[in-house]
Design a protein around this motif. Structure first.
Motif, PDB file in Angstrom:
ATOM      1  N   VAL A 194      14.801  31.744 -12.929  1.00  0.00           N
ATOM      2  CA  VAL A 194      14.803  30.572 -12.065  1.00  0.00           C
ATOM      3  C   VAL A 194      13.683  29.639 -12.507  1.00  0.00           C
ATOM      4  CG1 VAL A 194      14.431  29.731  -9.703  1.00  0.00           C
ATOM      5  CG2 VAL A 194      15.805  31.790 -10.099  1.00  0.00           C
ATOM      6  N   ALA A 195      13.992  28.363 -12.653  1.00  0.00           N
ATOM      7  CA  ALA A 195      12.997  27.357 -13.032  1.00  0.00           C
ATOM      8  C   ALA A 195      12.811  26.384 -11.879  1.00  0.00           C
ATOM      9  CB  ALA A 195      13.440  26.608 -14.288  1.00  0.00           C
ATOM     10  N   VAL A 196      11.555  26.202 -11.487  1.00  0.00           N
ATOM     11  CA  VAL A 196      11.205  25.230 -10.445  1.00  0.00           C
ATOM     12  C   VAL A 196      10.490  24.070 -11.126  1.00  0.00           C
ATOM     13  CG1 VAL A 196       9.981  24.820  -8.292  1.00  0.00           C
ATOM     14  CG2 VAL A 196      10.993  27.064  -8.736  1.00  0.00           C
ATOM     15  N   VAL A 197      11.099  22.901 -11.085  1.00  0.00           N
ATOM     16  CA  VAL A 197      10.569  21.723 -11.767  1.00  0.00           C
ATOM     17  C   VAL A 197      10.020  20.753 -10.725  1.00  0.00           C
ATOM     18  CG1 VAL A 197      11.078  19.805 -13.320  1.00  0.00           C
ATOM     19  CG2 VAL A 197      12.253  21.992 -13.627  1.00  0.00           C
ATOM     20  N   LYS A 198       8.778  20.321 -10.928  1.00  0.00           N
ATOM     21  CA  LYS A 198       8.158  19.332 -10.037  1.00  0.00           C
ATOM     22  C   LYS A 198       7.766  18.117 -10.871  1.00  0.00           C
ATOM     23  CE  LYS A 198       6.144  22.668  -6.777  1.00  0.00           C
ATOM     24  NZ  LYS A 198       4.894  23.132  -6.120  1.00  0.00           N
ATOM     25  N   ILE A 199       8.209  16.963 -10.439  1.00  0.00           N
ATOM     26  CA  ILE A 199       7.833  15.717 -11.100  1.00  0.00           C
ATOM     27  C   ILE A 199       7.285  14.767 -10.037  1.00  0.00           C
ATOM     28  CG2 ILE A 199      10.184  14.779 -10.958  1.00  0.00           C
ATOM     29  CD1 ILE A 199       9.589  13.387 -13.679  1.00  0.00           C
ATOM     30  N   THR A 200       6.163  14.137 -10.349  1.00  0.00           N
ATOM     31  CA  THR A 200       5.493  13.233  -9.416  1.00  0.00           C
ATOM     32  C   THR A 200       5.417  11.852 -10.037  1.00  0.00           C
ATOM     33  OG1 THR A 200       4.149  15.085  -8.617  1.00  0.00           O
ATOM     34  CG2 THR A 200       3.434  12.867  -8.006  1.00  0.00           C
ATOM     35  N   TYR A 201       5.763  10.846  -9.249  1.00  0.00           N
ATOM     36  CA  TYR A 201       5.687   9.478  -9.754  1.00  0.00           C
ATOM     37  C   TYR A 201       5.148   8.549  -8.678  1.00  0.00           C
ATOM     38  CZ  TYR A 201      10.154   8.673  -7.275  1.00  0.00           C
ATOM     39  OH  TYR A 201      11.136   8.576  -6.321  1.00  0.00           O
ATOM     40  N   VAL A 202       4.635   7.423  -9.119  1.00  0.00           N
ATOM     41  CA  VAL A 202       4.110   6.406  -8.207  1.00  0.00           C
ATOM     42  C   VAL A 202       4.873   5.116  -8.432  1.00  0.00           C
ATOM     43  CG1 VAL A 202       1.802   7.398  -8.035  1.00  0.00           C
ATOM     44  CG2 VAL A 202       2.303   5.792  -9.867  1.00  0.00           C
ATOM     45  N   SER A 203       4.943   4.303  -7.382  1.00  0.00           N
ATOM     46  CA  SER A 203       5.666   3.041  -7.472  1.00  0.00           C
ATOM     47  C   SER A 203       5.198   2.129  -6.349  1.00  0.00           C
ATOM     48  CB  SER A 203       7.177   3.278  -7.372  1.00  0.00           C
ATOM     49  OG  SER A 203       7.890   2.060  -7.444  1.00  0.00           O
ATOM     50  N   ASP A 204       5.481   0.848  -6.505  1.00  0.00           N
ATOM     51  CA  ASP A 204       5.240  -0.065  -5.397  1.00  0.00           C
ATOM     52  C   ASP A 204       6.508  -0.169  -4.561  1.00  0.00           C
ATOM     53  OD1 ASP A 204       6.692  -1.357  -7.316  1.00  0.00           O
ATOM     54  OD2 ASP A 204       5.737  -3.295  -7.058  1.00  0.00           O
ATOM     55  N   LEU A 205       6.358  -0.643  -3.323  1.00  0.00           N
ATOM     56  CA  LEU A 205       7.466  -0.735  -2.392  1.00  0.00           C
ATOM     57  C   LEU A 205       7.847  -2.190  -2.158  1.00  0.00           C
ATOM     58  CD1 LEU A 205       6.209   1.856   0.262  1.00  0.00           C
ATOM     59  CD2 LEU A 205       7.966   2.224  -1.463  1.00  0.00           C
ATOM     60  N   LYS A 206       9.133  -2.409  -1.948  1.00  0.00           N
ATOM     61  CA  LYS A 206       9.591  -3.748  -1.616  1.00  0.00           C
ATOM     62  C   LYS A 206       9.399  -4.004  -0.125  1.00  0.00           C
ATOM     63  CE  LYS A 206      13.132  -4.100  -5.236  1.00  0.00           C
ATOM     64  NZ  LYS A 206      14.579  -4.327  -5.502  1.00  0.00           N
ATOM     65  N   ILE A 207       9.255  -5.273   0.238  1.00  0.00           N
ATOM     66  CA  ILE A 207       9.179  -5.653   1.638  1.00  0.00           C
ATOM     67  C   ILE A 207      10.419  -6.447   1.997  1.00  0.00           C
ATOM     68  CG2 ILE A 207       7.812  -7.722   1.100  1.00  0.00           C
ATOM     69  CD1 ILE A 207       6.498  -7.335   3.887  1.00  0.00           C
ATOM     70  N   GLU A 208      11.033  -6.078   3.107  1.00  0.00           N
ATOM     71  CA  GLU A 208      12.190  -6.784   3.626  1.00  0.00           C
ATOM     72  C   GLU A 208      11.862  -7.239   5.036  1.00  0.00           C
ATOM     73  OE1 GLU A 208      15.660  -4.379   3.317  1.00  0.00           O
ATOM     74  OE2 GLU A 208      15.662  -4.380   1.112  1.00  0.00           O
ATOM     75  N   GLU A 209      11.740  -8.543   5.212  1.00  0.00           N
ATOM     76  CA  GLU A 209      11.286  -9.136   6.468  1.00  0.00           C
ATOM     77  C   GLU A 209       9.900  -8.584   6.795  1.00  0.00           C
ATOM     78  OE1 GLU A 209      14.445  -8.450   9.244  1.00  0.00           O
ATOM     79  OE2 GLU A 209      15.733  -9.988   8.350  1.00  0.00           O
ATOM     80  N   ASP A 210       9.755  -7.792   7.832  1.00  0.00           N
ATOM     81  CA  ASP A 210       8.432  -7.268   8.194  1.00  0.00           C
ATOM     82  C   ASP A 210       8.312  -5.771   7.930  1.00  0.00           C
ATOM     83  OD1 ASP A 210       7.648  -9.781   9.029  1.00  0.00           O
ATOM     84  OD2 ASP A 210       8.180  -9.441  11.120  1.00  0.00           O
ATOM     85  N   ALA A 211       9.182  -5.214   7.091  1.00  0.00           N
ATOM     86  CA  ALA A 211       9.192  -3.766   6.858  1.00  0.00           C
ATOM     87  C   ALA A 211       9.071  -3.457   5.373  1.00  0.00           C
ATOM     88  CB  ALA A 211      10.479  -3.154   7.408  1.00  0.00           C
TER      89      ALA A 211
END
Length: 315
Positions: free
Chosen positions: A129-146
């Protein structure tokens, strides 16, 4: 197996030297995300099983948004955890091939295209069994006030065998995931959170602290796969106010992030978009696949209440 436009949205563990993409069974997926203002860090953990009778060399494919960057990965096989270390590309491949020649476990993560990361997992024995973990970062979009957090379907889809009319990209079992799917989100905003909404899936959320600037979100009920993209919107007070965040690193250095999300009060103008698609013979091979991917991107990005049409030419 080669990575091309047709496989641009494959996600999972595949047999490296198979003539066609052959996935290993996916047992479960866990997603843990941390949203801080307009940024996010996401860790995807997927568990795979070599249910064959032969050892194999496998490759892990993970598509990314062009605005995302991988900042960590690790693989666990039979309790042995291997964590990624950044090396120069040629040096990293030599290290990987030397480890395989010695019969050791080894993994190699490379960016093959601007939006596809490929990790060669190495020797996987029958039953392992192989357990693969990948971590990434990104910016988020804004839609109206969210702010909008998006998790694509290919992270935990049902599987449809390759070669059928409409393949569902990148999973590994005709059944639901045996170990299920879990999604957990921690949202930390600069001001009070006023609303948490997920129109795509049933979720539970809990505000933390008197200031209500923090919120925990998780899937409600049992979920075994994503049948559509997971979209979460977090609304908070004064999202368009300019601000500066400063963080001190472990080595004593500092990094600053300026957030500018202007809100223009403009009159709404009804819009119509016409997409012209070339389907002539010159588009054969990977080109037509790239055109399909571009159309998916355009259609996902259309503003609400607009009209559109698709005109194509060629055979």
């Amino acid at each position: 197996m080669l990575v091309d436009a047709h496989h641009a949205h494959c996600c999972g563990l595949y047999i490296l030297h198979a003539p066609i993409p052959t996935p290993l069974p996916l047992r479960g997926t866990d997603v843990s995300a941390k949203l801080v203002d307009f940024c996010c860090e996401v860790q995807v953990t997927q568990t795979f099983h070599n249910d064959g009778n032969l050892p194999l060399e496998a490759v892990y494919l993970f598509p990314l948004d062009e605005r995302a960057a991988v900042n960590g990965f690790e693989v666990e096989i039979d309790g042995v955890v291997t964590k990624g270390v950044i090396q120069e590309k040629q040096h990293a491949r030599q290290t990987y091939e030397r480890a395989l020649a010695q019969g050791d476990q080894a993994q190699l993560l490379e960016q093959k295209k601007a939006d596809v990361f490929q990790m060669e997992v190495g020797n996987l024995l029958p039953g392992q069994v192989a357990v693969v973990k990948i971590t990434y970062v990104s910016d988020l979009k804004i839609e109206e006030d969210a702010v909008r957090f998006f998790l694509p379907t290919f992270v935990a889809p049902r599987y449809n065998p390759w070669g059928e009319a409409k393949p569902v990209l990148g999973s590994s079992s005709l059944q639901n995931l045996p170990e299920g799917l879990s999604i957990g989100v921690l949202a930390i905003m600069p001001t009070r959170i006023t609303n948490v909404a997920c129109a795509t899936h049933a979720v539970q959320h809990e505000l933390v602290g008197e200031a209500q600037k923090m919120c925990r979100v998780k899937l409600a009920g049992d979920c075994t796969h994503l049948d559509k993209d997971f979209v979460l919107k977090v609304t908070f007070e004064e999202p368009h106010r300019p601000r500066l965040a400063v963080e001190k690193g472990p080595d004593g250095t500092h990094v600053c992030m300026v957030t500018l999300a202007p809100n223009f009060q403009l009159d709404e103008i009804p819009s119509e978009l016409i997409f012209v698609v070339d389907r002539s013979g010159s588009m054969s091979g990977s080109k037509i696949g790239q055109a399909k991917d571009a159309m998916h991107l355009f259609l996902r990005s259309l503003p609400a209440d607009c009209c559109f049409n698709i005109v194509s030419f060629g055979s």
